[in-house]
Scaffold this motif. Sequence first.
Motif, PDB file in Angstrom:
ATOM      1  N   TYR A  49      55.937  65.374  -9.733  1.00 44.68           N
ATOM      2  CA  TYR A  49      56.480  64.193 -10.399  1.00 44.68           C
ATOM      3  C   TYR A  49      56.478  64.507 -11.884  1.00 44.68           C
ATOM      4  O   TYR A  49      55.476  64.389 -12.569  1.00 44.68           O
ATOM      5  CB  TYR A  49      55.646  62.950 -10.099  1.00 44.68           C
ATOM      6  CG  TYR A  49      55.565  62.624  -8.626  1.00 44.68           C
ATOM      7  CD1 TYR A  49      56.715  62.655  -7.839  1.00 44.68           C
ATOM      8  CD2 TYR A  49      54.357  62.277  -8.024  1.00 44.68           C
ATOM      9  CE1 TYR A  49      56.654  62.360  -6.485  1.00 44.68           C
ATOM     10  CE2 TYR A  49      54.292  61.981  -6.678  1.00 44.68           C
ATOM     11  CZ  TYR A  49      55.442  62.024  -5.912  1.00 44.68           C
ATOM     12  OH  TYR A  49      55.381  61.734  -4.591  1.00 44.68           O
ATOM     13  N   TYR A  51      59.019  63.677 -14.466  1.00 42.06           N
ATOM     14  CA  TYR A  51      59.409  62.615 -15.388  1.00 42.06           C
ATOM     15  C   TYR A  51      59.380  61.292 -14.649  1.00 42.06           C
ATOM     16  O   TYR A  51      59.732  61.240 -13.465  1.00 42.06           O
ATOM     17  CB  TYR A  51      60.840  62.838 -15.892  1.00 42.06           C
ATOM     18  CG  TYR A  51      60.993  64.040 -16.754  1.00 42.06           C
ATOM     19  CD1 TYR A  51      60.655  63.994 -18.105  1.00 42.06           C
ATOM     20  CD2 TYR A  51      61.488  65.227 -16.221  1.00 42.06           C
ATOM     21  CE1 TYR A  51      60.805  65.111 -18.908  1.00 42.06           C
ATOM     22  CE2 TYR A  51      61.648  66.347 -17.022  1.00 42.06           C
ATOM     23  CZ  TYR A  51      61.299  66.289 -18.351  1.00 42.06           C
ATOM     24  OH  TYR A  51      61.451  67.390 -19.144  1.00 42.06           O
ATOM     25  N   GLN A  56      59.716  53.365 -13.084  1.00 43.86           N
ATOM     26  CA  GLN A  56      58.365  53.810 -13.464  1.00 43.86           C
ATOM     27  C   GLN A  56      58.174  53.735 -14.983  1.00 43.86           C
ATOM     28  O   GLN A  56      57.143  53.262 -15.472  1.00 43.86           O
ATOM     29  CB  GLN A  56      58.113  55.234 -12.951  1.00 43.86           C
ATOM     30  CG  GLN A  56      58.020  55.299 -11.431  1.00 43.86           C
ATOM     31  CD  GLN A  56      58.192  56.692 -10.850  1.00 43.86           C
ATOM     32  OE1 GLN A  56      58.314  57.678 -11.576  1.00 43.86           O
ATOM     33  NE2 GLN A  56      58.226  56.776  -9.525  1.00 43.86           N
ATOM     34  N   THR A  75      66.893  51.655  -3.715  1.00 44.58           N
ATOM     35  CA  THR A  75      66.127  52.495  -2.792  1.00 44.58           C
ATOM     36  C   THR A  75      66.126  53.938  -3.298  1.00 44.58           C
ATOM     37  O   THR A  75      67.147  54.432  -3.777  1.00 44.58           O
ATOM     38  CB  THR A  75      66.778  52.424  -1.388  1.00 44.58           C
ATOM     39  OG1 THR A  75      66.775  51.056  -0.991  1.00 44.58           O
ATOM     40  CG2 THR A  75      65.999  53.249  -0.375  1.00 44.58           C
ATOM     41  N   GLY A  76      64.975  54.574  -3.218  1.00 42.25           N
ATOM     42  CA  GLY A  76      64.859  55.977  -3.600  1.00 42.25           C
ATOM     43  C   GLY A  76      64.571  56.202  -5.077  1.00 42.25           C
ATOM     44  O   GLY A  76      64.573  57.341  -5.539  1.00 42.25           O
ATOM     45  N   THR A  77      64.294  55.131  -5.838  1.00 48.51           N
ATOM     46  CA  THR A  77      64.058  55.300  -7.279  1.00 48.51           C
ATOM     47  C   THR A  77      62.567  55.329  -7.634  1.00 48.51           C
ATOM     48  O   THR A  77      62.204  55.257  -8.811  1.00 48.51           O
ATOM     49  CB  THR A  77      64.758  54.184  -8.088  1.00 48.51           C
ATOM     50  OG1 THR A  77      64.356  52.910  -7.584  1.00 48.51           O
ATOM     51  CG2 THR A  77      66.273  54.312  -7.994  1.00 48.51           C
ATOM     52  N   GLY A  78      61.709  55.423  -6.624  1.00 43.64           N
ATOM     53  CA  GLY A  78      60.289  55.633  -6.924  1.00 43.64           C
ATOM     54  C   GLY A  78      59.501  54.360  -7.213  1.00 43.64           C
ATOM     55  O   GLY A  78      58.566  54.366  -8.020  1.00 43.64           O
ATOM     56  N   LYS A  79      59.837  53.299  -6.502  1.00 47.00           N
ATOM     57  CA  LYS A  79      59.098  52.045  -6.725  1.00 47.00           C
ATOM     58  C   LYS A  79      57.626  52.161  -6.338  1.00 47.00           C
ATOM     59  O   LYS A  79      56.760  51.562  -6.958  1.00 47.00           O
ATOM     60  CB  LYS A  79      59.774  50.887  -5.949  1.00 47.00           C
ATOM     61  CG  LYS A  79      61.156  50.537  -6.516  1.00 47.00           C
ATOM     62  CD  LYS A  79      61.729  49.265  -5.904  1.00 47.00           C
ATOM     63  CE  LYS A  79      62.209  49.412  -4.477  1.00 47.00           C
ATOM     64  NZ  LYS A  79      63.357  50.335  -4.341  1.00 47.00           N
ATOM     65  N   THR A  80      57.350  52.950  -5.308  1.00 49.63           N
ATOM     66  CA  THR A  80      55.964  53.063  -4.832  1.00 49.63           C
ATOM     67  C   THR A  80      55.020  53.547  -5.935  1.00 49.63           C
ATOM     68  O   THR A  80      53.988  52.929  -6.200  1.00 49.63           O
ATOM     69  CB  THR A  80      55.885  54.030  -3.625  1.00 49.63           C
ATOM     70  OG1 THR A  80      57.019  53.794  -2.782  1.00 49.63           O
ATOM     71  CG2 THR A  80      54.614  53.821  -2.839  1.00 49.63           C
ATOM     72  N   GLU A 124      51.706  58.157  -0.159  1.00 50.52           N
ATOM     73  CA  GLU A 124      51.886  58.298  -1.615  1.00 50.52           C
ATOM     74  C   GLU A 124      50.555  58.055  -2.319  1.00 50.52           C
ATOM     75  O   GLU A 124      50.196  58.747  -3.269  1.00 50.52           O
ATOM     76  CB  GLU A 124      52.913  57.292  -2.153  1.00 50.52           C
ATOM     77  CG  GLU A 124      54.369  57.591  -1.857  1.00 50.52           C
ATOM     78  CD  GLU A 124      54.934  58.766  -2.641  1.00 50.52           C
ATOM     79  OE1 GLU A 124      54.894  59.889  -2.093  1.00 50.52           O
ATOM     80  OE2 GLU A 124      55.431  58.584  -3.773  1.00 50.52           O
TER      81      GLU A 124
HETATM   82  P1  ADP Z   1      61.738  53.403  -3.357  1.00 46.78           P
HETATM   83  O1  ADP Z   1      60.510  52.648  -2.921  1.00 46.78           O
HETATM   84  O2  ADP Z   1      62.265  52.930  -4.667  1.00 46.78           O
HETATM   85  O3  ADP Z   1      62.798  53.424  -2.298  1.00 46.78           O
HETATM   86  P2  ADP Z   1      60.008  55.689  -3.130  1.00 46.78           P
HETATM   87  O4  ADP Z   1      58.849  55.182  -3.851  1.00 46.78           O
HETATM   88  O5  ADP Z   1      59.952  55.670  -1.634  1.00 46.78           O
HETATM   89  O6  ADP Z   1      61.339  54.918  -3.596  1.00 46.78           O
HETATM   90  O7  ADP Z   1      60.328  57.156  -3.670  1.00 46.78           O
HETATM   91  C1  ADP Z   1      61.435  57.889  -3.192  1.00 46.78           C
HETATM   92  C2  ADP Z   1      61.151  59.388  -3.321  1.00 46.78           C
HETATM   93  O8  ADP Z   1      61.113  59.770  -4.679  1.00 46.78           O
HETATM   94  C3  ADP Z   1      59.824  59.784  -2.732  1.00 46.78           C
HETATM   95  O9  ADP Z   1      59.993  60.967  -1.994  1.00 46.78           O
HETATM   96  C4  ADP Z   1      58.941  60.029  -3.943  1.00 46.78           C
HETATM   97  O10 ADP Z   1      57.935  60.970  -3.677  1.00 46.78           O
HETATM   98  C5  ADP Z   1      59.954  60.518  -4.959  1.00 46.78           C
HETATM   99  N1  ADP Z   1      59.572  60.225  -6.354  1.00 46.78           N
HETATM  100  C6  ADP Z   1      59.007  59.096  -6.822  1.00 46.78           C
HETATM  101  N2  ADP Z   1      58.811  59.154  -8.144  1.00 46.78           N
HETATM  102  C7  ADP Z   1      59.259  60.357  -8.539  1.00 46.78           C
HETATM  103  C8  ADP Z   1      59.321  61.031  -9.815  1.00 46.78           C
HETATM  104  N3  ADP Z   1      58.892  60.441 -10.934  1.00 46.78           N
HETATM  105  N4  ADP Z   1      59.847  62.272  -9.860  1.00 46.78           N
HETATM  106  C9  ADP Z   1      60.282  62.869  -8.724  1.00 46.78           C
HETATM  107  N5  ADP Z   1      60.245  62.304  -7.492  1.00 46.78           N
HETATM  108  C10 ADP Z   1      59.748  61.054  -7.391  1.00 46.78           C
END
Ligand code: ADP
Length: 246
Positions: A49, A51, A56, A75-80, A124
Amino acid sequence: AEEEVPPIQKHRVTSKGSDVPTPITTFEDLRERYGVSSRLLSNLSDNSYKYPTGIQAHGIPILLERRDLAAISPTGTGKTLAYLTPIMSALGSPISSRKNDGGHGARAVILAPTRELAHQIHNECLKLAAGRKWRVVLFSKATASTLSDKNVRDKVDIIISTPLRLVASIQEGKLELNNVQHLVLDEADRMLDPEFLSQVQEVIAACTHPDVQKAVFSATLPAGAEKLAMGILRNPIRIIVGLKDT
Ligand code: ADP
Ligand code: MG
């Protein structure tokens, strides 16, 4: 090279609310601004991770400043990681590693609509927890029964669960959430729809700590869910992330 472009630049972010903190540019900014630990930062970089994503960059400072947050990001933008990073930083150290502190039960709860999603969040969380004795519980029938032992329950740091399972344990008197200082509703559009709403409200009611910080995260937040969210959150900041070119 394209991979060197910080993901934050790909997003258009709108924030609403009072005193919105400045977003971070790199995860390293968190060390200087908020004293985020080297361990947590190296756990981020060890998992490549590099950046912070838009959600985030904007969301982590807000949560570290102990504000309530409604975060809408595709979706896929790293909300977790946007909620796990500040929660783990705020918790400081695992309760089991503290001398003279027997613990008083989970300090953070993350609710997700499905078991599969709860499982992904747990994974995660384990990445960020590496190297320390964090007790992160993926709540299930089996863990619920382990936690019926108060000595075990008192030393839990974080619970990740679907609402139904958690409510069952609360109702059976086998779980208290009065020490919870961070509550997150992930996939909040689903958590606030009629299927889950009353269970979620029961969990919220059980989180009686006066300083509980609440956050909702979702890819979309329809008007009805947004209204419910605004009723749950205290003086929240709202962030909306849109992908550029869409
Ligand atoms: P969302 O909940 O927004 O759909 P996720 O939290 O599931 O997204 O994250 C999607 C993917 O991106 C995961 O595989 C995660 O490990 C990856 N990810 C999250 N933050 C970063 C980051 N800062 N840089 C690279 N990959 C990331
Ligand atoms: Mg998600």
